[in-house]
Write an enzyme that holds these catalytic residues in place. Structure first.
Site, PDB file in Angstrom:
ATOM      1  CG  MET A  12      -4.264  -1.035   0.201  1.00  0.00           C
ATOM      2  SD  MET A  12      -2.669  -1.809  -0.099  1.00  0.00           S
ATOM      3  CE  MET A  12      -2.911  -2.485  -1.741  1.00  0.00           C
ATOM      4  CB  CYS A  93      -6.850  -4.476   5.058  1.00  0.00           C
ATOM      5  SG  CYS A  93      -7.553  -4.229   3.404  1.00  0.00           S
ATOM      6  CE  LYS A 132      -3.626   1.626  10.319  1.00  0.00           C
ATOM      7  NZ  LYS A 132      -5.018   1.283  10.012  1.00  0.00           N
ATOM      8  NE  ARG A 228      -8.706   6.391   1.987  1.00  0.00           N
ATOM      9  CZ  ARG A 228      -7.863   5.433   2.385  1.00  0.00           C
ATOM     10  NH1 ARG A 228      -7.319   5.468   3.570  1.00  0.00           N
ATOM     11  NH2 ARG A 228      -7.564   4.421   1.581  1.00  0.00           N
TER      12      ARG A 228
END
Length: 329
Positions: A12, A93, A132, A228
């Site tokens: 995001m 999420c 996912k 990340r």
């Protein structure tokens, strides 16, 4: 089944089309993912803005957030019509906003609903529909509960699962903390693949090195998803490609990647995209090289100024040195 063992995670606010066009220049072989896009944003908002992507991004997957089968089917059709190579349903999420919409990680408590959502999407599109998820949520985190979720959803025709190897706490932890505090359990994902060999199982979470990724593949998993670590140090993807792909075609050097990205930047600026919306994605390009701090400083301080253009990136890159220096790194 998806086309590569290397996947770049939906993130995001990070994995927008500008980031994807940039990182594709570094990793020709990875599967790219959009940020999560909600069904409401597509069905009641500016669908073209959310779905737009550059042709160079293929293979690229649209990740959807939602829990209403009919809405997900309509959103999946929009994604397929736009040219996405697959549709992925977010069941991982943990943010409060996502929970209020009854999607994301909380859906792991409702495997029959997820199966109905996947079935509706598969009936609507011809491209693969994938899921996912996490290892579990809150106290619903036993291996048996994970297997029940996977088996129920697989029964609707889903053959590919990307599993973040942590459970999620729906209360008490922020999304950032949910990416760091619950312990990783790769063994559970490896066991899942061993016991469900007919499924494609891709592991996500905490993977930052090529040897680490290769080690997980050696344990029988079908792929790894990098998040990340790739955003903060995108050049690590050249080593990932070398470790995971039989015939990697890595970028020559970082300065060459920057030069190849300039035409995209020029086109985006002509479309009205602010330069700072693009430069924020390339700050990590020269990580680990002398002058990388100055590169970041110039872009961070000057990209927002009126009239700033692609020449700013060339100016900032001069702080890092000649292309030969980057090639040797």
């Amino acid at each position: 089944m998806l086309s590569s063992p290397l996947h770049l995670a939906p993130m995001m606010d990070w994995s927008d089309r500008h980031w994807r066009a940039f990182v594709r220049l570094i990793t020709p072989g990875a599967v790219l993912y959009t940020e999560m896009v909600t069904t409401g944003a597509l069905l009641h908002g500016d669908a073209e803005r959310h779905l737009r992507f550059d042709a160079s991004e293929h293979p690229v997957v649209l990740q959807l957030g939602g829990s209403e089968p009919g809405d997900l089917a309509r959103a999946a059709r929009l994604g397929e019509a736009q040219g996405y190579n697959a549709i992925n349903l977010n069941c991982g999420c943990p943010s409060d906003r996502v929970q209020r919409g009854r999607f994301g990680a909380c859906l792991m408590k409702e495997p029959e609903l997820v199966a109905g959502c996947v079935r509706a999407m598969r009936d609507a599109v011809s491209v693969p529909v994938t899921v996912k998820c996490r290892l579990g949520v809150d106290d619903h985190d036993s291996y048996g509960e994970l297997v029940r979720f996977i088996d129920t959803v697989a029964g609707s025709g889903c053959a590919t699962f990307i599993v973040h190897a942590r459970k999620a706490w729906l209360q008490g932890l922020s999304p950032k903390e949910n990416r760091e505090i619950p312990p990783l359990d790769y063994d559970r994902v490896v066991r899942l693949k061993a016991e469900r060999s007919d499924l494609e199982v891709i592991v996500n979470g905490g993977i930052a090195r090529a040897d680490q990724a290769a080690g997980l593949m050696d344990r029988g998993l079908d792929g790894v998803m990098i998040g990340r670590a790739a955003y903060q140090d995108p050049w690590c993807l050249t080593a990932m490609e070398g470790a995971l792909l039989a015939a990697p075609t890595p970028a020559d050097d970082r300065h060459a990647v920057l030069a190849a990205y300039l035409p995209y930047i020029e086109s985006a600026l002509q479309d009205g995209v602010p330069l700072k919306a693009i430069t924020r994605h390339v700050l990590g390009l020269f990580n680990g090289l002398p002058g990388a701090r100055r590169w970041r400083q110039i872009l961070s301080e000057q990209a927002h100024r009126p009239g700033a253009g692609p020449e700013l990136l060339l100016q900032a890159a001069c702080a890092v040195g000649e292309p030969s220096a980057a090639r040797a790194a």
